[in-house]
Design an enzyme around this catalytic site. Structure first.
Site, PDB file in Angstrom:
ATOM      1  N   ARG A 152       1.163  -1.218   0.022  1.00  0.00           N
ATOM      2  CA  ARG A 152       0.197  -0.151   0.089  1.00  0.00           C
ATOM      3  C   ARG A 152       1.039   1.155  -0.101  1.00  0.00           C
ATOM      4  O   ARG A 152       1.940   1.152  -0.059  1.00  0.00           O
ATOM      5  CB  ARG A 152      -1.567   0.168   0.993  1.00  0.00           C
ATOM      6  CG  ARG A 152      -1.384  -1.210   1.365  1.00  0.00           C
ATOM      7  CD  ARG A 152      -2.557  -1.219   2.457  1.00  0.00           C
ATOM      8  NE  ARG A 152      -3.399  -2.776   2.750  1.00  0.00           N
ATOM      9  CZ  ARG A 152      -3.566  -3.600   3.720  1.00  0.00           C
ATOM     10  NH1 ARG A 152      -2.311  -3.671   4.193  1.00  0.00           N
ATOM     11  NH2 ARG A 152      -4.451  -3.879   3.642  1.00  0.00           N
ATOM     12  N   TYR A 198      -9.425 -11.139  -6.736  1.00  0.00           N
ATOM     13  CA  TYR A 198      -8.569 -11.243  -8.174  1.00  0.00           C
ATOM     14  C   TYR A 198      -9.130 -12.207  -8.707  1.00  0.00           C
ATOM     15  O   TYR A 198      -8.820 -13.037 -10.311  1.00  0.00           O
ATOM     16  CB  TYR A 198      -7.615 -10.768  -7.695  1.00  0.00           C
ATOM     17  CG  TYR A 198      -6.902 -10.410  -7.212  1.00  0.00           C
ATOM     18  CD1 TYR A 198      -6.618  -8.876  -8.021  1.00  0.00           C
ATOM     19  CD2 TYR A 198      -6.822  -9.637  -5.690  1.00  0.00           C
ATOM     20  CE1 TYR A 198      -6.105  -7.689  -7.516  1.00  0.00           C
ATOM     21  CE2 TYR A 198      -6.282  -9.138  -4.949  1.00  0.00           C
ATOM     22  CZ  TYR A 198      -6.661  -7.483  -5.669  1.00  0.00           C
ATOM     23  OH  TYR A 198      -6.008  -6.106  -5.220  1.00  0.00           O
ATOM     24  N   ARG A 231      -0.101  -2.364  -6.676  1.00  0.00           N
ATOM     25  CA  ARG A 231      -0.734  -3.510  -5.898  1.00  0.00           C
ATOM     26  C   ARG A 231      -1.590  -4.833  -6.346  1.00  0.00           C
ATOM     27  O   ARG A 231      -1.260  -5.596  -6.241  1.00  0.00           O
ATOM     28  CB  ARG A 231      -1.193  -2.833  -4.297  1.00  0.00           C
ATOM     29  CG  ARG A 231      -1.562  -3.719  -3.467  1.00  0.00           C
ATOM     30  CD  ARG A 231      -1.450  -3.089  -2.139  1.00  0.00           C
ATOM     31  NE  ARG A 231      -2.548  -3.440  -1.292  1.00  0.00           N
ATOM     32  CZ  ARG A 231      -2.394  -4.670  -0.013  1.00  0.00           C
ATOM     33  NH1 ARG A 231      -1.205  -5.044  -0.199  1.00  0.00           N
ATOM     34  NH2 ARG A 231      -2.913  -5.021   0.325  1.00  0.00           N
ATOM     35  N   HIS A 237      -2.018   2.555  -5.905  1.00  0.00           N
ATOM     36  CA  HIS A 237      -2.702   1.003  -5.441  1.00  0.00           C
ATOM     37  C   HIS A 237      -2.878   0.432  -6.890  1.00  0.00           C
ATOM     38  O   HIS A 237      -3.221  -0.767  -7.002  1.00  0.00           O
ATOM     39  CB  HIS A 237      -3.713   1.078  -4.725  1.00  0.00           C
ATOM     40  CG  HIS A 237      -4.341   0.730  -4.154  1.00  0.00           C
ATOM     41  ND1 HIS A 237      -3.944   0.548  -2.886  1.00  0.00           N
ATOM     42  CD2 HIS A 237      -5.622  -0.495  -3.920  1.00  0.00           C
ATOM     43  CE1 HIS A 237      -4.167  -0.179  -1.761  1.00  0.00           C
ATOM     44  NE2 HIS A 237      -5.567  -1.009  -2.161  1.00  0.00           N
ATOM     45  N   HIS A 296      -4.091  -8.592   3.398  1.00  0.00           N
ATOM     46  CA  HIS A 296      -5.215  -8.972   3.936  1.00  0.00           C
ATOM     47  C   HIS A 296      -5.886  -9.672   4.734  1.00  0.00           C
ATOM     48  O   HIS A 296      -5.093 -11.006   5.063  1.00  0.00           O
ATOM     49  CB  HIS A 296      -6.241  -9.357   2.518  1.00  0.00           C
ATOM     50  CG  HIS A 296      -6.214  -8.918   1.577  1.00  0.00           C
ATOM     51  ND1 HIS A 296      -6.185  -9.449   0.291  1.00  0.00           N
ATOM     52  CD2 HIS A 296      -6.048  -7.294   1.529  1.00  0.00           C
ATOM     53  CE1 HIS A 296      -6.799  -7.880  -0.628  1.00  0.00           C
ATOM     54  NE2 HIS A 296      -6.027  -6.607   0.510  1.00  0.00           N
ATOM     55  N   LYS A 330      -1.923  -1.863   8.248  1.00  0.00           N
ATOM     56  CA  LYS A 330      -3.341  -1.211   8.709  1.00  0.00           C
ATOM     57  C   LYS A 330      -3.777  -2.431  10.088  1.00  0.00           C
ATOM     58  O   LYS A 330      -3.124  -3.398   9.820  1.00  0.00           O
ATOM     59  CB  LYS A 330      -3.950  -1.410   7.817  1.00  0.00           C
ATOM     60  CG  LYS A 330      -4.161  -0.701   6.827  1.00  0.00           C
ATOM     61  CD  LYS A 330      -5.417  -0.683   6.051  1.00  0.00           C
ATOM     62  CE  LYS A 330      -6.646  -1.865   6.300  1.00  0.00           C
ATOM     63  NZ  LYS A 330      -7.816  -1.690   5.366  1.00  0.00           N
TER      64      LYS A 330
END
Length: 304
Positions: free
Chosen positions: A149, A280, A248, A245, A271, A173
């Site tokens: 990110r 994806y 990514r 992004h 994730h 995050k």
């Protein structure tokens, strides 16, 4: 995550990636600030990460009773949908509560990706004869080669790079830590940048461990990284709208296309839920569908 933080990020996104005019930008931000007031007042300080479809539907219904024009109502929905699509793309949410505002069918969000040809064009547009160009090349290669990110990129620490074992420690995050492997090529670029470019910079004492620095010797901002990418994209003649992004998304898509396991990609991206990564698989499914429609004998026209 706070409303003010995400509204500021959304404003940057609209201004630099979507190239909104000042009037349109002001209208969108004003709309989201009204939603923020509603969430803080009527929904007991509910944040942008927890508000749901029913909350949004009730909010729109309450506004519609105030006899605003249909045009204004359409823009509220457009603003809200754009805001939550942005949060989804920025991985602040795993769903889009605004998707159903205009109809019963839940749309599937598909991230934009770049082909390897496009990526090479963008990298080829960099003036690597300059120190600034070599830094920018390293930035692009780390974004694409490690799937970071933009916030993780600008916070990346030299002390978190293990060149011997060839991995980087990434603080994502929620302060979640993951370890991302470094390809030989990417590792060499980082080494060269540290030894040949960064070593010549006058570094601010507070940023001695920060990998990527601006001209003032401090950490770079998200906006600067976006502007670098936008300039290179224009120069390379790549017509897609690209943000940090996008690299990514391309990282994940190319891994999947080349046979990587989805769980492995989930770990690499950081994730927390596999459902976020599963978007994806739709991209791969679309590719397989095209192959079947093109080459399967049962799809060929029957000739007499």
């Amino acid at each position: 995550m706070t409303w003010d933080e995400k509204i500021k990020d959304f404003e940057i996104f609209l201004r630099f990636e979507r190239n909104f005019s000042e009037n349109t930008l002001d209208a969108y931000i004003r709309d989201i600030k009204k939603l923020k007031e509603y969430a803080e007042g009527d929904l007991e300080n509910m944040g942008p990460d927890s508000i749901d479809y029913e909350n949004l539907q009730e909010y729109i219904f309450n506004l519609s009773k105030q006899k605003f024009s249909e045009r204004s109502q359409a823009r509220w929905i457009s603003s809200i949908k754009a805001f939550f699509k942005f949060l989804l793309e920025d991985e602040c949410r795993e769903d889009n509560p605004a998707s159903l505002l205009e109809g019963p069918k839940l749309g599937l969000y598909l991230p934009d990706t770049l082909s390897l040809t496009d990526i090479n064009k963008i990298i080829g547009a960099i003036e690597i004869s300059t120190d600034l160009g070599k830094r920018n090349q390293c930035i692009i290669e780390v974004l694409y080669g490690c799937g970071l990110r933009v916030s993780e990129l600008i916070d990346l620490k030299i002390s978190n790079i293990n060149f011997k074992e060839q991995y980087i420690k990434v603080v994502g995050k929620g302060n979640k830590v993951r370890f991302v492997p470094l390809a030989d090529y990417t590792a060499e670029l980082i080494k060269c940048y540290i030894n040949d470019i960064r070593s010549k910079s006058k570094v601010n004492r507070k940023h001695e461990d920060t990998l990527f620095l601006n001209s003032r010797g401090t950490s770079m901002s998200r906006v600067i990284v976006f502007l670098i990418i936008k300039e290179l994209t224009d120069k390379a003649g790549v017509s897609k709208k690209i943000s940090p992004h996008t690299f990514r998304h391309s990282f994940a898509t190319h891994l999947l296309q080349n046979g990587a396991d989805l769980r492995f990609i989930q770990e690499m991206l950081g994730h927390s839920s596999i459902t976020t990564t599963q978007v994806y698989t739709h991209l791969k499914t679309e590719e397989l569908r095209d192959v079947i429609l093109t080459y399967h004998p049962r799809n060929a026209k029957i000739t007499q």
